[in-house]
Scaffold this active site. Structure first.
Site, PDB file in Angstrom:
ATOM      1  N   GLU A  98       0.023  -0.586   5.928  1.00 38.20           N
ATOM      2  CA  GLU A  98       1.158  -0.055   6.605  1.00 38.20           C
ATOM      3  C   GLU A  98       0.893   1.251   6.691  1.00 38.20           C
ATOM      4  OE1 GLU A  98       5.033   1.594   7.904  1.00 38.20           O
ATOM      5  OE2 GLU A  98       3.862   1.830   5.961  1.00 38.20           O
TER       6      GLU A  98
ATOM      7  N   ASP B 135       0.884  -1.390  -0.098  1.00 31.76           N
ATOM      8  CA  ASP B 135      -0.027  -0.045  -0.018  1.00 31.76           C
ATOM      9  C   ASP B 135       0.808   1.149  -0.108  1.00 31.76           C
ATOM     10  OD1 ASP B 135       0.952  -0.804   2.792  1.00 31.76           O
ATOM     11  OD2 ASP B 135      -0.757   0.778   3.377  1.00 31.76           O
TER      12      ASP B 135
END
Length: 402
Positions: free
Chosen positions: A144, A79
């Site tokens: 994250e 991500d």
């Protein structure tokens, strides 16, 4: 002879990953792409979607090849943060363009470039040596850059429930400030956020005796907190610091004494403290101010992570020596910077961070040097080779894991 049929070009693969618009919590095709490549290498892949009320559903990937110890894990995230105004970018953030020796795009540095580099290194090692000496895995989250609720924490719980023991872990965060090989992160400071609320009594500014202004109470409390000297630093850490991040009264009137005033603080702390001990210190400091001023001041707190350090030993030395061999410089062992998912992994095994240069991470025109991506793959390949060359030594360290 190395089998080139499953080899991975780290730069080309990083560019493919960048073309997947995986802004948290969207998977964007990045995990699909990584899973396909790893499955082709012989990895057993597990897609691990997690969700809970009030948070977005997030997809994650755990892939392992080999069944024996020692088990070397690469942890990271596909991500990425939002791009901002795409018109401000010289090259489209999801084009994954390579031009004049530079790879452009969101996630190039943080951290699709390092994922691609480790995948390339693992592919070469497996083709040349197989996996008889131990196991290699990827622990890749899609959460994250977000709240970090449905990602690494839950994946680690899943590993424990399925008797998956990681022995050592490299997190591919961009650990180098300016040039590849400058720095390995062997730990991180902890982080705790607090809200300080002073409660008063609303009234007219011309009649202060009929009101209780909370702003002076809050100012006094913040002054006392700002004056605290938390410590002088430790062997591996810089001094802890307390920062006032917001002060808010939310009062639009010029003739009204407000009823409430709030401030937020963040403390980044070393191994002198715990999150709980700092909360206790702040609460005691505030209580003293409140008592002296006959004021009502409260504290609420949330610990984002505790400090940790992976003590220098054969694992840290292996990575440092691999960097030195490939890049030609001895990296500094550091604990600087913010938090990362290493703060969760450290409860399971020794962990450190080494990745690309972080100068452009989270910025418009995020980019990395093509040479750095290729050199990072060589560093990772050297680490993997050295790790399994001393497989018995690293397997023995399992008895001393945290």
């Amino acid at each position: 002879m190395t089998d080139t049929s499953t080899s991975i070009d780290p730069v080309a693969f990083a560019a493919e990953l960048i073309r997947c618009p995986s802004v948290t919590p969207a998977e964007g095709g990045a995990l699909d792409l990584l899973e396909t490549r790893l499955a082709a290498l012989g990895f057993t892949c597990h897609r691990l979607p997690f969700e809970e009320p009030g948070e977005d559903r997030v997809d994650n990937l755990y892939a392992r090849i080999g069944t024996t110890a020692p088990h070397l894990c690469f942890a990271g995230h596909t991500d990425v943060v939002p791009t901002g105004n795409t018109r401000d970018w010289q090259v489209g953030p999801f084009e994954g363009k390579v031009e004049d020796g530079v790879l452009w795009g969101r996630g190039a540095s943080d951290m699709k470039g390092s994922i691609a580099s480790f995948a390339a290194a693992a592919a070469d090692h497996i083709a040349a040596n197989g996996t008889g000496a131990g196991s290699i895995s990827f622990l890749i989250t899609g959460d994250e850059e977000g709240p970090a609720v449905n990602g690494t924490i839950k994946m680690l719980d899943w590993l424990e429930r399925h008797d998956e023991q990681i022995d050592h872990c490299i997190v591919g965060e961009p650990s180098n400030p300016h040039e590849l090989g400058e720095m390995i992160k062997i730990g991180r400071r902890g982080s705790v956020n607090m809200v300080i609320t002073a409660q008063g009594k609303q009234g007219h500014v011309a009649y202060p005796h009929l009101a209780d202004n909370p702003v002076p109470h809050l100012v006094a409390a913040l002054a006392a907190l700002d004056a605290l000297v938390l410590d002088q630093g430790t062997e591996h850490f810089q001094p802890s610091n307390l920062e006032i991040t917001t002060v808010d009264v939310a009062n639009e009137a010029t003739n009204v004494i407000p009823a409430t005033a709030r401030a937020r603080i963040n403390i980044r702390f070393n191994d002198t403290h715990t999150g709980a001990s700092l909360i206790e210190l702040v609460e005691k400091t505030i209580a003293n101010i409140a008592a002296a001023r006959s004021a009502t001041i409260s504290v609420s707190a949330k610990i984002s992570g505790e400090s940790f350090v992976t003590q220098p030993g054969q694992f840290v030395e292996l990575v440092a020596k691999s960097v030195e061999t490939v890049v030609g410089r001895r990296p500094e062992l550091s604990t600087t910077g913010g938090t990362s998912d290493a703060r969760f992994i450290k409860n399971h095994c020794p962990v450190l961070e080494f990745g690309l240069v972080g100068e452009t991470m989270h910025k418009v025109d995020e980019r990395v040097s093509v040479q750095d991506v290729e050199m990072l793959a060589s560093v990772y390949a050297t680490v993997i080779e050295g790790y399994f060359a001393k497989a018995s030594d690293f397997a023995a360290e399992r008895q001393g894991r945290p």
